[in-house]
Design a protein around this motif. Structure first.
Motif, PDB file in Angstrom:
ATOM      1  N   LEU A  42       3.611  15.425  16.451  1.00  0.00           N
ATOM      2  CA  LEU A  42       2.469  16.264  16.109  1.00  0.00           C
ATOM      3  C   LEU A  42       1.214  15.412  16.290  1.00  0.00           C
ATOM      4  O   LEU A  42       1.009  14.448  15.542  1.00  0.00           O
ATOM      5  N   VAL A  43       0.395  15.732  17.291  1.00  0.00           N
ATOM      6  CA  VAL A  43      -0.849  15.005  17.520  1.00  0.00           C
ATOM      7  C   VAL A  43      -1.884  15.538  16.538  1.00  0.00           C
ATOM      8  O   VAL A  43      -2.128  16.748  16.472  1.00  0.00           O
ATOM      9  N   THR A  44      -2.471  14.632  15.765  1.00  0.00           N
ATOM     10  CA  THR A  44      -3.452  15.027  14.747  1.00  0.00           C
ATOM     11  C   THR A  44      -4.885  14.691  15.134  1.00  0.00           C
ATOM     12  O   THR A  44      -5.812  15.312  14.624  1.00  0.00           O
ATOM     13  N   ARG A  45      -5.065  13.711  16.031  1.00  0.00           N
ATOM     14  CA  ARG A  45      -6.400  13.296  16.450  1.00  0.00           C
ATOM     15  C   ARG A  45      -6.341  12.555  17.768  1.00  0.00           C
ATOM     16  O   ARG A  45      -5.379  11.840  18.033  1.00  0.00           O
ATOM     17  N   ALA A  46      -7.385  12.684  18.574  1.00  0.00           N
ATOM     18  CA  ALA A  46      -7.504  11.938  19.823  1.00  0.00           C
ATOM     19  C   ALA A  46      -8.982  11.666  20.064  1.00  0.00           C
ATOM     20  O   ALA A  46      -9.796  12.585  20.002  1.00  0.00           O
ATOM     21  N   TYR A  47      -9.317  10.395  20.306  1.00  0.00           N
ATOM     22  CA  TYR A  47     -10.726  10.064  20.492  1.00  0.00           C
ATOM     23  C   TYR A  47     -10.880   8.815  21.347  1.00  0.00           C
ATOM     24  O   TYR A  47      -9.896   8.169  21.702  1.00  0.00           O
ATOM     25  N   ALA A  48     -12.120   8.499  21.681  1.00  0.00           N
ATOM     26  CA  ALA A  48     -12.413   7.334  22.506  1.00  0.00           C
ATOM     27  C   ALA A  48     -13.305   6.372  21.739  1.00  0.00           C
ATOM     28  O   ALA A  48     -14.196   6.791  20.996  1.00  0.00           O
ATOM     29  N   VAL A  49     -13.048   5.092  21.935  1.00  0.00           N
ATOM     30  CA  VAL A  49     -13.955   4.047  21.477  1.00  0.00           C
ATOM     31  C   VAL A  49     -14.709   3.611  22.727  1.00  0.00           C
ATOM     32  O   VAL A  49     -14.110   3.051  23.648  1.00  0.00           O
ATOM     33  N   VAL A  50     -15.989   3.925  22.776  1.00  0.00           N
ATOM     34  CA  VAL A  50     -16.797   3.621  23.951  1.00  0.00           C
ATOM     35  C   VAL A  50     -17.405   2.231  23.773  1.00  0.00           C
ATOM     36  O   VAL A  50     -18.264   2.020  22.926  1.00  0.00           O
ATOM     37  N   ILE A  51     -16.927   1.299  24.576  1.00  0.00           N
ATOM     38  CA  ILE A  51     -17.391  -0.081  24.518  1.00  0.00           C
ATOM     39  C   ILE A  51     -18.651  -0.240  25.376  1.00  0.00           C
ATOM     40  O   ILE A  51     -19.656  -0.781  24.933  1.00  0.00           O
ATOM     41  N   THR A  52     -18.572   0.240  26.613  1.00  0.00           N
ATOM     42  CA  THR A  52     -19.715   0.260  27.525  1.00  0.00           C
ATOM     43  C   THR A  52     -19.905   1.701  27.970  1.00  0.00           C
ATOM     44  O   THR A  52     -19.005   2.272  28.597  1.00  0.00           O
ATOM     45  N   SER A  54     -20.883   5.100  29.934  1.00  0.00           N
ATOM     46  CA  SER A  54     -20.981   5.525  31.318  1.00  0.00           C
ATOM     47  C   SER A  54     -22.453   5.822  31.617  1.00  0.00           C
ATOM     48  O   SER A  54     -23.305   5.723  30.739  1.00  0.00           O
ATOM     49  N   GLY A  55     -22.742   6.247  32.834  1.00  0.00           N
ATOM     50  CA  GLY A  55     -24.115   6.408  33.323  1.00  0.00           C
ATOM     51  C   GLY A  55     -25.084   7.247  32.508  1.00  0.00           C
ATOM     52  O   GLY A  55     -26.195   6.828  32.255  1.00  0.00           O
ATOM     53  N   THR A  56     -24.680   8.447  32.077  1.00  0.00           N
ATOM     54  CA  THR A  56     -25.598   9.293  31.312  1.00  0.00           C
ATOM     55  C   THR A  56     -24.972   9.672  29.978  1.00  0.00           C
ATOM     56  O   THR A  56     -23.753   9.690  29.832  1.00  0.00           O
ATOM     57  N   ALA A  57     -25.827  10.012  29.030  1.00  0.00           N
ATOM     58  CA  ALA A  57     -25.370  10.296  27.663  1.00  0.00           C
ATOM     59  C   ALA A  57     -24.453  11.501  27.571  1.00  0.00           C
ATOM     60  O   ALA A  57     -23.730  11.656  26.586  1.00  0.00           O
ATOM     61  N   THR A  58     -24.419  12.343  28.586  1.00  0.00           N
ATOM     62  CA  THR A  58     -23.600  13.556  28.528  1.00  0.00           C
ATOM     63  C   THR A  58     -22.258  13.437  29.248  1.00  0.00           C
ATOM     64  O   THR A  58     -21.496  14.399  29.281  1.00  0.00           O
ATOM     65  N   VAL A  76     -18.485   9.893  26.716  1.00  0.00           N
ATOM     66  CA  VAL A  76     -18.312   8.476  27.028  1.00  0.00           C
ATOM     67  C   VAL A  76     -19.617   7.851  27.508  1.00  0.00           C
ATOM     68  O   VAL A  76     -19.638   6.719  27.956  1.00  0.00           O
ATOM     69  N   GLY A  77     -20.696   8.592  27.384  1.00  0.00           N
ATOM     70  CA  GLY A  77     -22.010   8.099  27.786  1.00  0.00           C
ATOM     71  C   GLY A  77     -22.794   7.499  26.634  1.00  0.00           C
ATOM     72  O   GLY A  77     -23.944   7.101  26.801  1.00  0.00           O
ATOM     73  N   VAL A  78     -22.193   7.422  25.459  1.00  0.00           N
ATOM     74  CA  VAL A  78     -22.838   6.867  24.266  1.00  0.00           C
ATOM     75  C   VAL A  78     -21.839   5.929  23.594  1.00  0.00           C
ATOM     76  O   VAL A  78     -20.689   6.301  23.376  1.00  0.00           O
ATOM     77  N   ALA A  79     -22.291   4.714  23.261  1.00  0.00           N
ATOM     78  CA  ALA A  79     -21.402   3.729  22.632  1.00  0.00           C
ATOM     79  C   ALA A  79     -20.958   4.189  21.249  1.00  0.00           C
ATOM     80  O   ALA A  79     -21.646   4.962  20.584  1.00  0.00           O
ATOM     81  N   ALA A 101     -11.371  12.897  33.942  1.00  0.00           N
ATOM     82  CA  ALA A 101     -12.806  13.145  33.930  1.00  0.00           C
ATOM     83  C   ALA A 101     -13.073  14.519  33.325  1.00  0.00           C
ATOM     84  O   ALA A 101     -12.334  15.473  33.570  1.00  0.00           O
ATOM     85  N   GLY A 102     -14.125  14.608  32.518  1.00  0.00           N
ATOM     86  CA  GLY A 102     -14.487  15.868  31.878  1.00  0.00           C
ATOM     87  C   GLY A 102     -15.421  16.693  32.751  1.00  0.00           C
ATOM     88  O   GLY A 102     -15.608  16.417  33.945  1.00  0.00           O
ATOM     89  N   ALA A 103     -16.031  17.720  32.154  1.00  0.00           N
ATOM     90  CA  ALA A 103     -16.926  18.624  32.877  1.00  0.00           C
ATOM     91  C   ALA A 103     -18.133  17.880  33.451  1.00  0.00           C
ATOM     92  O   ALA A 103     -18.607  18.198  34.537  1.00  0.00           O
ATOM     93  N   ASP A 104     -18.659  16.906  32.714  1.00  0.00           N
ATOM     94  CA  ASP A 104     -19.736  16.040  33.209  1.00  0.00           C
ATOM     95  C   ASP A 104     -19.086  14.690  33.495  1.00  0.00           C
ATOM     96  O   ASP A 104     -19.032  13.808  32.635  1.00  0.00           O
ATOM     97  N   ALA A 105     -18.543  14.558  34.684  1.00  0.00           N
ATOM     98  CA  ALA A 105     -17.720  13.389  35.050  1.00  0.00           C
ATOM     99  C   ALA A 105     -18.499  12.084  34.898  1.00  0.00           C
ATOM    100  O   ALA A 105     -19.662  11.999  35.281  1.00  0.00           O
ATOM    101  N   PRO A 106     -17.841  11.071  34.340  1.00  0.00           N
ATOM    102  CA  PRO A 106     -18.493   9.780  34.161  1.00  0.00           C
ATOM    103  C   PRO A 106     -18.566   8.993  35.470  1.00  0.00           C
ATOM    104  O   PRO A 106     -17.844   9.285  36.418  1.00  0.00           O
ATOM    105  N   ASP A 107     -19.437   7.976  35.472  1.00  0.00           N
ATOM    106  CA  ASP A 107     -19.468   7.077  36.630  1.00  0.00           C
ATOM    107  C   ASP A 107     -18.530   5.897  36.359  1.00  0.00           C
ATOM    108  O   ASP A 107     -17.812   5.886  35.355  1.00  0.00           O
ATOM    109  N   ALA A 108     -18.561   4.898  37.218  1.00  0.00           N
ATOM    110  CA  ALA A 108     -17.635   3.770  37.110  1.00  0.00           C
ATOM    111  C   ALA A 108     -18.091   2.679  36.147  1.00  0.00           C
ATOM    112  O   ALA A 108     -17.404   1.673  35.993  1.00  0.00           O
ATOM    113  N   ALA A 109     -19.215   2.869  35.480  1.00  0.00           N
ATOM    114  CA  ALA A 109     -19.748   1.822  34.595  1.00  0.00           C
ATOM    115  C   ALA A 109     -19.088   1.790  33.218  1.00  0.00           C
ATOM    116  O   ALA A 109     -19.122   0.782  32.530  1.00  0.00           O
TER     117      ALA A 109
END
Length: 130
Positions: A42-52, A54-58, A76-79, A101-109
């Protein structure tokens, strides 16, 4: 009325499991398999820890088990720790956990870690609740 407290796995305590990936690079075409979710989870949560960021905040990614999105449009555009829309779900047969990649695809940064919290419903930790 039946007393089912010690039938099957009733009264057996469970533990929350957490899987955390190493650092994953983002990209506009990302579709990375991260790990295999155990069966009967049973998956209860899924999230990202953004270290660096991506290109834009969205910029966003989706976290999936098989074809089911459990973390939708995770920014992934905000730490920091980013959750997106959460979807709890039960996976009888387990499945491959991927990040795409989501609806607003991230760049390689971007550099992120993916965290998935889940309960293995058939795995008991050895003690009972009474």
């Amino acid at each position: 009325m039946a007393d089912l407290r010690f039938e099957n796995k009733n009264n057996q305590k469970k533990e929350v499991s957490v899987s955390v990936t190493g650092v994953v690079s983002t990209s506009a075409t990302m579709n990375d398999t991260l790990f295999t979710l155990p069966e009967a989870s049973l998956v209860t949560r899924a999230y990202a820890v953004v270290i660096t960021p991506s290109g834009t905040a969205t910029d966003t990614v989706d976290i999936k088990v098989g074809s089911t999105v459990v973390g939708d449009e995770v920014v992934v555009g905000v730490a920091g720790v980013q959750e997106g829309t959460q979807a709890k779900a039960y996976f009888a047969t387990g499945g491959s956990v991927t990040v795409v990649a989501g609806a607003d695809a991230p760049d390689a940064a971007g550099r992120i870690k993916i965290v998935v919290e889940y309960i293995e419903t058939e795995l008991s930790e050895g003690t009972y609740t009474d």
